[in-house]
Write an enzyme that holds these catalytic residues in place. Structure first.
Site, PDB file in Angstrom:
ATOM      1  N   ASP A  36     -26.393 -17.331 -80.344  1.00  0.00           N
ATOM      2  CA  ASP A  36     -25.268 -17.989 -81.011  1.00  0.00           C
ATOM      3  C   ASP A  36     -24.993 -19.356 -80.409  1.00  0.00           C
ATOM      4  OD1 ASP A  36     -24.696 -15.891 -82.784  1.00  0.00           O
ATOM      5  OD2 ASP A  36     -23.444 -14.860 -81.304  1.00  0.00           O
ATOM      6  N   TYR A  59     -30.364  -9.790 -71.249  1.00  0.00           N
ATOM      7  CA  TYR A  59     -29.382 -10.865 -71.168  1.00  0.00           C
ATOM      8  C   TYR A  59     -28.688 -10.821 -69.808  1.00  0.00           C
ATOM      9  CZ  TYR A  59     -29.518 -11.775 -76.226  1.00  0.00           C
ATOM     10  OH  TYR A  59     -29.912 -12.108 -77.499  1.00  0.00           O
TER      11      TYR A  59
END
Length: 245
Positions: A52, A111
């Site tokens: 994003d 992540y």
């Protein structure tokens, strides 16, 4: 025609995300334009994880087909030259088989989320961490995080606009550790829901502050309702760190 595997590092701050959009520059656009300047080929680059706006990458994997003949070193050097001044670096370039696909061949993704946990603001790391002034109990956060490991319906931790067909995901690892002034959260899974990592981090922060317990996290998970979990952590602290094949 050669298919190439690219490993990329980028600062997500100036981008609207990985994917091309009409409302601003994207990492995909920057890379495809750099490729065009090198090869005069109009291509589509695929990636392991469509980050994003504001989300960074330490080792994003991408794949692309190029007709131009060149060595891996030449491709890397040319792309890094043409990517300037964008904060994107091509770390590695490897020739791969025609059936390799950065997204669909990927067996897992990882992540890292960085929380700068101190009273003083982030002077050098602004935009690259979530600055939290109040003290956080990283051990309590780690204990609570284990309630989320495994296969679950993660509806409480998915974005309202998430397009995944199923909210069921298998989280193989979610660990929290303090490293100096930072609290670092690492998440690993085959794939994630939209905003899943950031929503889990926002929830674990409540535990770190002493406002929630591990049982509260379990209840939020069981509710299967986004409003039952904590807030969405800012994009600034999130990094795509690994894809494996």
């Amino acid at each position: 025609m050669q298919r190439w595997k690219l490993t990329l590092e980028y600062d997500g701050r100036p981008f609207v995300g990985w994917q091309r959009q009409d409302n601003g520059p994207s990492v995909q656009q920057a890379l495809e334009e750099a490729i065009y300047r090198f090869t005069q080929e109009t291509v589509t680059v695929f990636c392991a994880g469509r980050t994003d706006a504001g989300v960074h990458a330490l080792a994003m994997v991408a794949s692309v087909d190029l007709a131009r003949e060149a060595t891996a070193d030449k491709v890397q050097a040319a792309l890094n030259f043409h990517l300037k001044p964008h904060p994107v670096a091509v770390l590695r370039v490897e020739p791969v088989a025609p059936d390799f696909h950065a997204r669909f061949s990927c067996l897992g993704r990882a992540y890292l989320y960085r929380i700068l946990n101190r009273r003083a603001p982030a002077a050098l790391e602004a935009g690259r961490v979530w600055h939290v002034q109040g003290g956080l109990d990283a051990e309590a956060m780690h204990e609570a995080a284990q309630r989320l490991v495994g296969q679950h319906d993660f509806s409480s931790f998915r974005a309202s606009l998430c397009q995944a067909k199923s909210p069921v995901k298998t989280l193989s690892d979610l660990s929290v550790a303090r490293v100096g002034e930072e609290v670092r959260i690492v998440a690993r899974a085959r794939s994630f829901l939209h905003h899943q990592v950031r929503n889990m981090v926002g929830t674990l922060k409540l535990v770190g502050e002493g406002r929630w317990t591990a049982d509260d996290v379990s209840r939020a998970l069981a509710a299967r309702n986004r409003s039952a979990a904590g807030p969405t952590a800012p994009a600034a602290g999130l990094y795509f760190t690994e894809a494996w094949y």
